[in-house]
Design a protein around this motif. Structure first.
Motif, short mmCIF file in Angstrom:
data_model
loop_
_atom_site.label_atom_id
_atom_site.label_comp_id
_atom_site.label_asym_id
_atom_site.label_seq_id
_atom_site.Cartn_x
_atom_site.Cartn_y
_atom_site.Cartn_z
N LEU A 70 0.80 -1.23 0.00
CA LEU A 70 0.00 0.00 0.00
C LEU A 70 0.84 1.28 0.00
O LEU A 70 0.28 2.38 -0.06
N ASP A 71 2.17 1.15 0.08
CA ASP A 71 3.02 2.33 0.08
C ASP A 71 2.91 3.08 -1.24
O ASP A 71 3.08 2.49 -2.32
N ARG A 72 2.62 4.36 -1.17
CA ARG A 72 2.52 5.19 -2.37
C ARG A 72 3.57 6.30 -2.39
O ARG A 72 3.82 6.90 -3.43
N HIS A 73 4.18 6.57 -1.23
CA HIS A 73 5.11 7.68 -1.13
C HIS A 73 6.43 7.25 -0.48
O HIS A 73 6.49 6.21 0.18
N ILE A 74 7.43 8.07 -0.69
CA ILE A 74 8.75 7.82 -0.13
C ILE A 74 9.36 9.16 0.26
O ILE A 74 9.03 10.19 -0.35
N VAL A 75 10.21 9.18 1.29
CA VAL A 75 10.87 10.42 1.69
C VAL A 75 12.20 10.53 0.94
O VAL A 75 13.05 9.65 1.06
N SER A 76 12.34 11.59 0.17
CA SER A 76 13.57 11.81 -0.60
C SER A 76 14.36 12.96 0.01
O SER A 76 13.83 14.06 0.20
N VAL A 77 15.64 12.69 0.34
CA VAL A 77 16.54 13.74 0.82
C VAL A 77 17.59 13.97 -0.26
O VAL A 77 18.46 13.14 -0.50
N LYS A 78 17.46 15.10 -0.94
CA LYS A 78 18.38 15.45 -2.03
C LYS A 78 19.41 16.43 -1.50
O LYS A 78 19.07 17.41 -0.84
N SER A 79 20.68 16.17 -1.81
CA SER A 79 21.76 17.00 -1.28
C SER A 79 22.78 17.34 -2.36
O SER A 79 23.20 16.46 -3.12
N HIS A 80 23.16 18.61 -2.42
CA HIS A 80 24.34 19.04 -3.16
C HIS A 80 25.44 19.27 -2.10
O HIS A 80 25.23 20.03 -1.15
#
Length: 238
Positions: A196-206
């Motif tokens: 049922l997972d539809r989302h994910i936590v994204s940590v974008k880094s430069h």
């Protein structure tokens, strides 16, 4: 390090390694004063931060109770490698390197990474497993010219350990963006997601070197129910 920080780190470590377990009472403030040879104000400051971090709950008439924490606390601020985080939080983890190759930056990748079009970079895709479950998917792009001899073994252990200890590269700062993204096909393939997972936590880094040049771009994708992203903030006097 200030006295309350020493006490805070010791109590946090003892909670994380189960010296104090869920629903246990911490020693009373009077007992902590004696244990740490500190003032009551110092003890209260350490306990206040523990409560803000979601590790304890102060209950009138009982004291400080250790509360359940099914999620791992990932700090938002600071620039910490996954290996350093693993060591500080005390959890067991295995890293699987899915892809490690050299590619050339095209216009699409340049827009994301801030790298110049046409330069070579390392492309690194790693899955982090905790308790045998794949919960983090890391995409890293690192400038090839700063570490041309890097190996798959190096990135399986710790990219930053290799860069800083072996190559003596000074990593300076990062700009981060945290978003809730829709799960994509690669997430489904490589992570152990619930149906049922539809989302994910994204940590974008430069990530930048001391000369303010970007040398790394990361998109670290986390299962939403496994992590708590935290930051301790203090209001500045004006």
């Amino acid at each position: 390090m200030k006295k309350y920080e020493i006490i805070l780190h010791d109590l946090e470590y003892k909670i994380k390694n189960k010296t104090y377990q869920e629903n246990d009472l911490l020693p009373s403030e009077n007992e902590l004063v004696k244990i740490y040879d500190a003032s009551r104000a110092t003890i209260r400051q350490a306990l206040k931060i523990l409560e803000e971090k979601g590790l304890i709950q102060k209950q009138k008439g009982r004291g400080s109770v250790v509360i359940a924490s099914s999620k791992l606390n990932f700090p938002i601020s600071g620039l910490t490698s996954y290996k350093e985080l693993q060591n500080s939080l005390g959890f067991e983890s295995v890293t699987e390197v899915i892809k490690f190759d050299k590619i050339t930056v095209d216009s699409e990748l340049a827009a994301k990474t801030l790298f110049e079009i046409g330069i070579p970079v390392w492309r690194i895709i790693r899955v982090r497993k905790i308790d045998g479950e794949a919960v983090v998917l890391d995409h890293d792009f690192v400038k090839y010219d700063i570490c041309p001899n890097m190996t798959k073994t190096d990135v399986a252990y710790s990219l930053y350990d290799y860069l800083e200890k072996q190559l003596k590269i000074e990593i300076s700062f990062a700009q981060k963006e945290i978003t809730i993204d829709f799960v994509n096909d690669e997430d489904r393939q490589l992570l152990d997601l619930n149906l049922l997972d539809r989302h994910i936590v994204s940590v974008k880094s430069h990530v930048f070197l001391n000369d303010a040049s970007v040398f790394q771009y990361t998109d670290s994708r986390h299962q939403v129910d496994k992590f708590r992203f935290t930051e301790f903030a203090r209001r500045q006097k004006r």
